[in-house]
Design an enzyme around this catalytic site. Structure first.
Site, short mmCIF file in Angstrom:
data_model
loop_
_atom_site.label_atom_id
_atom_site.label_comp_id
_atom_site.label_asym_id
_atom_site.label_seq_id
_atom_site.Cartn_x
_atom_site.Cartn_y
_atom_site.Cartn_z
N GLY A 16 0.81 -1.22 0.00
CA GLY A 16 0.00 0.00 0.00
C GLY A 16 0.84 1.27 0.00
N VAL A 18 1.04 3.52 2.30
CA VAL A 18 1.74 3.67 3.58
C VAL A 18 2.77 2.55 3.78
CG1 VAL A 18 1.46 3.72 6.10
CG2 VAL A 18 -0.19 4.91 4.65
N ARG A 43 -4.26 -11.45 -2.75
CA ARG A 43 -4.10 -10.90 -4.11
C ARG A 43 -2.64 -10.64 -4.44
NH1 ARG A 43 -8.45 -8.21 -1.85
NH2 ARG A 43 -7.12 -6.63 -0.90
N ARG A 103 -6.81 3.04 18.48
CA ARG A 103 -6.34 4.35 18.97
C ARG A 103 -6.99 4.80 20.27
NH1 ARG A 103 -6.70 7.03 13.11
NH2 ARG A 103 -4.83 6.09 12.22
N CYS A 132 -3.09 10.84 10.52
CA CYS A 132 -2.08 11.76 9.95
C CYS A 132 -2.37 13.23 10.26
CB CYS A 132 -2.00 11.55 8.43
SG CYS A 132 -3.59 11.33 7.64
N SER A 162 -3.20 11.08 -1.31
CA SER A 162 -2.44 9.91 -0.86
C SER A 162 -2.94 9.43 0.50
CB SER A 162 -0.95 10.23 -0.79
OG SER A 162 -0.73 11.41 -0.07
N GLY A 163 -3.64 10.28 1.26
CA GLY A 163 -4.24 9.86 2.53
C GLY A 163 -5.28 8.77 2.34
N LYS A 216 -11.92 12.05 14.70
CA LYS A 216 -10.61 11.46 15.07
C LYS A 216 -9.69 12.58 15.56
CE LYS A 216 -10.58 7.65 11.70
NZ LYS A 216 -10.13 7.25 10.34
N HIS A 245 -0.45 16.91 3.74
CA HIS A 245 -1.66 17.57 4.25
C HIS A 245 -1.26 18.96 4.77
CE1 HIS A 245 -3.58 13.81 3.81
NE2 HIS A 245 -3.83 13.48 5.06
P1 NAP Z 1 -3.68 1.30 0.29
O1 NAP Z 1 -2.67 1.98 -0.55
O2 NAP Z 1 -5.04 1.07 -0.25
O3 NAP Z 1 -3.06 -0.10 0.78
C1 NAP Z 1 -3.83 -1.04 1.51
C2 NAP Z 1 -2.92 -2.16 1.98
O4 NAP Z 1 -3.70 -3.05 2.79
C3 NAP Z 1 -2.36 -2.98 0.83
O5 NAP Z 1 -1.08 -3.46 1.16
C4 NAP Z 1 -3.34 -4.16 0.78
O6 NAP Z 1 -2.79 -5.33 0.24
C5 NAP Z 1 -3.60 -4.36 2.25
N1 NAP Z 1 -4.84 -5.10 2.43
C6 NAP Z 1 -6.07 -4.74 2.03
N2 NAP Z 1 -6.96 -5.73 2.29
C7 NAP Z 1 -6.26 -6.72 2.87
C8 NAP Z 1 -6.59 -8.00 3.37
N3 NAP Z 1 -7.84 -8.47 3.33
N4 NAP Z 1 -5.62 -8.77 3.91
C9 NAP Z 1 -4.35 -8.30 3.96
N5 NAP Z 1 -3.95 -7.10 3.49
C10 NAP Z 1 -4.90 -6.32 2.96
O7 NAP Z 1 -3.92 2.08 1.66
P2 NAP Z 1 -2.86 2.92 2.52
O8 NAP Z 1 -3.02 4.35 2.21
O9 NAP Z 1 -1.52 2.31 2.44
O10 NAP Z 1 -3.47 2.74 3.97
C11 NAP Z 1 -3.50 1.50 4.61
C12 NAP Z 1 -4.08 1.67 6.00
O11 NAP Z 1 -3.20 2.49 6.76
C13 NAP Z 1 -5.42 2.39 6.04
O12 NAP Z 1 -6.50 1.50 5.85
C14 NAP Z 1 -5.41 3.00 7.38
O13 NAP Z 1 -5.88 2.08 8.36
C15 NAP Z 1 -3.97 3.30 7.61
N6 NAP Z 1 -3.66 4.71 7.31
C16 NAP Z 1 -3.34 5.50 8.32
C17 NAP Z 1 -3.06 6.80 8.09
C18 NAP Z 1 -2.79 7.69 9.23
O14 NAP Z 1 -3.43 8.69 9.26
N7 NAP Z 1 -1.87 7.38 10.12
C19 NAP Z 1 -3.07 7.34 6.84
C20 NAP Z 1 -3.38 6.52 5.80
C21 NAP Z 1 -3.66 5.20 6.06
P3 NAP Z 1 -3.12 -5.76 -1.29
O15 NAP Z 1 -2.26 -4.89 -2.16
O16 NAP Z 1 -2.71 -7.18 -1.32
O17 NAP Z 1 -4.58 -5.55 -1.49
O1 3JN Z 2 -7.83 10.44 4.55
C1 3JN Z 2 -6.73 10.73 5.03
O2 3JN Z 2 -6.06 11.68 4.62
C2 3JN Z 2 -6.21 9.92 6.16
C3 3JN Z 2 -6.82 8.59 6.17
C4 3JN Z 2 -6.68 7.75 7.16
C5 3JN Z 2 -7.37 6.49 7.17
C6 3JN Z 2 -7.85 5.95 5.98
C7 3JN Z 2 -8.55 4.75 5.99
C8 3JN Z 2 -8.77 4.08 7.16
C9 3JN Z 2 -7.56 5.80 8.36
C10 3JN Z 2 -6.96 6.35 9.59
O3 3JN Z 2 -5.76 6.23 9.74
O4 3JN Z 2 -7.65 6.89 10.45
C11 3JN Z 2 -8.29 4.62 8.35
C12 3JN Z 2 -8.57 3.87 9.59
O5 3JN Z 2 -7.72 3.14 10.03
O6 3JN Z 2 -9.68 4.01 10.12
#
Ligand code: NAP
Ligand code: 3JN
Length: 349
Positions: A16, A18, A43, A103, A132, A162-163, A216, A245
């Protein structure tokens, strides 16, 4: 950082937006892992991600993925965190989770290393990485709060696509191309077109008509500052920016702080870089924050409508300080403080 003869790290969600940044940040900061394991969904099993000049082969995450793993950085969505983080802890693996899942759980510290490193002590195996938008704001608020006591925060965000993840980055590019070619832009990730638009909705709406992202920011800020007297209200907006952001932040303090005092305090604060010279047209911008570790702050000026108020403008890379970097910094602190161990493997079962 203490060196261990064996330190196995798993990245869950390694394909992903992140997860890939977690891998590149582990590499860039020379995190002393002896082995790194890349996990994602079925996948991706068998496909590769780049790491340290070579490649890691993806495996499907399962409850058995964590045997012999010392540290897992989770970034595969809240459902995976809820399902697999307790299993990881049961296997003796410390989890730094990037989702919303843990969290606000009282058993889990919510940590920004520059703000509340002390919260890591006595952790139960799962440490939560904040949202974030919250992270970049609290890095800036904390030194001002220590100096003058913040009573109220009003924040409006300008959040990069990208968030939302990899698909949203691709959707913005595709829509821009489609519009320049006089085609109808395809809308899939967001409820409306994001190219040349702003969307005042991030995540779903809650019963009070705020979005989940806005709530949040409100709840997490209070937990991280460990001060329920700080009142926060947020409006979160998605903008057609790829990385970083930005936030317009208005604070009301108990003690008066002049803009010059605030500038001096922020200039000395860890993780903060002040860019604030109106005469030279210098202020933080997402194009300059992207790819950087710091939280950039500028446009520091008095809120002349109240007795003790300041306005600030902040930009930071949401995939770095807002996610991957903060998680890796937590991992570094765990090592430094000799906290990379699970006291009670059954804590979350
Ligand atoms: P992304 O680009 O859509 O990547 C999602 C990742 O999760 C991919 O590696 C995907 O693997 C994996 N995944 C999805 N479904 C899965 C499953 N059933 N089993 C195992 N792996 C699975 O999203 P991202 O932006 O990297 O964000 C990922 C997560 O990080 C978010 O959902 C959120 O909880 C968290 N996040 C946090 C912040 C923050 O504010 N700190 C910001 C953004 C995201 P595949 O490629 O194999 O589908
Ligand atoms: O939208 C953004 O800029 C930040 C997104 C964060 C996010 C996206 C999908 C699921 C989160 C998060 O970190 O709060 C989640 C989640 O884990 O709930």
């Amino acid at each position: 950082m203490s060196q261990r003869s064996k330190l196995t790290v798993a990245v869950v969600g390694a394909t992903g937006a992140v997860g890939r940044t977690m891998l590149s940040t582990l590499e860039a900061r020379d995190f002393p892992a002896t082995e790194v394991i890349a996990l994602a969904s079925a996948r991706s099993a068998g496909s590769k991600v780049p790491f340290k000049g070579g490649e890691l082969t993806l495996r499907e995450v399962s409850k058995d993925s964590f045997k012999g793993v010392d540290l897992a950085l989770f970034s595969a969505g809240g459902d995976r965190s809820l399902e697999f983080a307790p299993q990881a802890v049961a296997a003796g693996c410390v989890v730094v989770d990037n989702s919303n899942a843990w969290r606000m759980d009282e058993r889990c510290p919510l940590v920004v290393p520059e703000v509340n490193p002390e919260a890591l002590a006595g952790h139960n195996g799962i440490i939560a990485n904040p949202n974030c938008s919250t992270i970049q704001m609290v890095v800036t608020l904390k030194p001002l709060h220590d100096a003058a006591g913040i009573s109220r925060v009003i924040v409006s965000t300008y959040q990069a696509v990208s968030g939302t993840g990899q698909k949203a980055i691709e959707e913005l590019s595709a829509q821009v191309r489609q519009m320049f070619n006089m085609q109808e832009p395809e809308v899939a990730v967001y409820p409306y077109r994001i190219a040349f638009n702003c969307l005042p909705q991030i995540d779903v709406f809650e019963a009070n008509d705020y979005t989940k992202e806005e709530m949040k920011m409100t709840r997490e800020t209070v937990k991280i500052l460990n001060d329920p007297s700080v009142k926060v209200t947020a409006t979160c907006v998605r903008v057609p920016v790829y990385y970083s952001h930005s936030e317009a932040v208005n604070i009301e303090t108990r003690k008066k702080l002049t803009p010059a005092e605030a500038r001096a305090i922020l200039s000395a604060a860890p993780g903060v870089q002040v860019v604030d010279n109106p005469a030279m047209k210098l202020y933080p911008m997402p194009i300059e924050a992207a790819g950087e570790y710091e939280v950039f702050v500028g446009r520091i000026r008095e809120d002349e409508s109240i007795a003790n108020g300041l306005n600030l403008w902040i930009s930071a890379d949401n995939t770095l300080k807002g996610a991957a970097l903060n998680a890796v910094q937590i991992a570094e602190l765990l090592l430094e403080k000799d906290l990379l161990k699970v006291k009670n493997p059954k804590a979350f079962l």
